[in-house]
Enzyme design. Structure first.
Site, PDB file in Angstrom:
ATOM      1  N   ALA A  50      30.949 -25.311  -0.546  1.00 42.70           N
ATOM      2  CA  ALA A  50      29.852 -24.306  -0.376  1.00 42.70           C
ATOM      3  C   ALA A  50      29.093 -24.536   0.790  1.00 42.70           C
ATOM      4  O   ALA A  50      29.295 -25.593   1.477  1.00 42.70           O
ATOM      5  CB  ALA A  50      29.061 -24.236  -1.616  1.00 42.70           C
ATOM      6  N   ASN A  51      28.320 -23.464   1.230  1.00 42.51           N
ATOM      7  CA  ASN A  51      27.141 -23.869   2.169  1.00 42.51           C
ATOM      8  C   ASN A  51      25.984 -23.989   1.404  1.00 42.51           C
ATOM      9  O   ASN A  51      25.550 -23.490   0.697  1.00 42.51           O
ATOM     10  CB  ASN A  51      27.365 -22.361   3.101  1.00 42.51           C
ATOM     11  CG  ASN A  51      28.256 -22.526   4.126  1.00 42.51           C
ATOM     12  OD1 ASN A  51      29.215 -23.375   4.070  1.00 42.51           O
ATOM     13  ND2 ASN A  51      28.504 -21.487   4.975  1.00 42.51           N
TER      14      ASN A  51
END
Ligand code: C5P
Length: 217
Positions: A29-30
């Site tokens: 994920a970011n």
């Protein structure tokens, strides 16, 4: 239709991170809280726009008066944005993962051999929508989180992505923008760059929407 300067206009906003599955229990994920994107969706609704908020997994609540579509992956976010078109305004605030993983159907086991992941490029949602010749929203806005050479990178990104404005912010070491309540941005358009003083994400959203209203009045 409601009242307000953007009454009768449709705005699409993306917000939050995307999650890209590795196997049934893991993802990459970011970092993104969704605070800025959600604040923009809320401010657009307050200005009378009909708003579709396409959001990745976040812990902030759905804004009121906004139609929310919850997605996980970049590919799902892309599909949701396409499904929400046509729009007058599109604001791409999400921190989209640049790649997805060729997933494993079963949970990857610890076996003594390190697993290898194959990455595949994700669609660039902003670039795709901004480069459309048919059905392009009148105003397409991208965000740029940079850790160095903020202005050069933002200016290059404006051209490469084909959008009308880039809202650039410095997320380098020492910055508390990611996840924080405040933001400090530079608005870059074809005429140049405009630095905005540090303010709450809500205040930045209000100011941004005021600028959008100028475009439509
Ligand atoms: O290239 P970069 O990821 O820095 O660009 C950031 C901008 O592009 C943001 O507005 C982000 O929402 C958008 N973006 C997108 N789809 C991607 C990657 C970025 O819409 N796959």
């Amino acid at each position: 239709a409601g009242s307000g300067a953007l009454a009768g206009r449709h705005a699409i906003v993306t917000s939050g991170p995307t999650h890209e599955a590795i196997d049934p229990v893991r993802y990459i994920a970011n970092r993104s809280s969704g605070r800025q994107g959600h604040a923009i969706a809320q401010a657009l609704a307050a200005a009378g726009a009909r708003v579709t908020l396409v959001t990745g997994p976040v812990s902030v609540a759905d804004p009121s008066g906004v139609s929310c579509v919850h997605v996980e992956s970049a590919r799902a976010m892309h599909a949701a944005v396409e499904a929400a078109l046509p729009a007058d305004i599109a604001v791409f605030c999400a921190a989209v993962a640049d790649w997805h993983v060729v997933t494993s159907e079963h949970k990857i086991k610890k076996s003594g051999i390190l697993p290898q992941f194959s990455l595949v490029e994700n669609p660039d949602i902003l670039s795709d929508i901004a480069h459309r010749t048919e059905g392009r929203p009148t105003l397409v806005i991208g965000f740029a989180a940079e850790t160095e050479h903020l202005l050069d990178n933002a200016t290059a990104k404006l051209a490469r992505k084909g959008c009308d404005w880039i809202i650039a912010n410095d997320v380098g070491a020492g910055s508390d923008v990611m996840g924080g309540e405040a933001n400090e941005v530079v608005l870059v358009d074809k005429n140049g760059a405009e630095h905005w003083a540090r303010a709450s994400k809500t205040a930045i959203a209000d100011r941004l929407v005021s600028r959008m209203i100028e475009v439509f009045s």
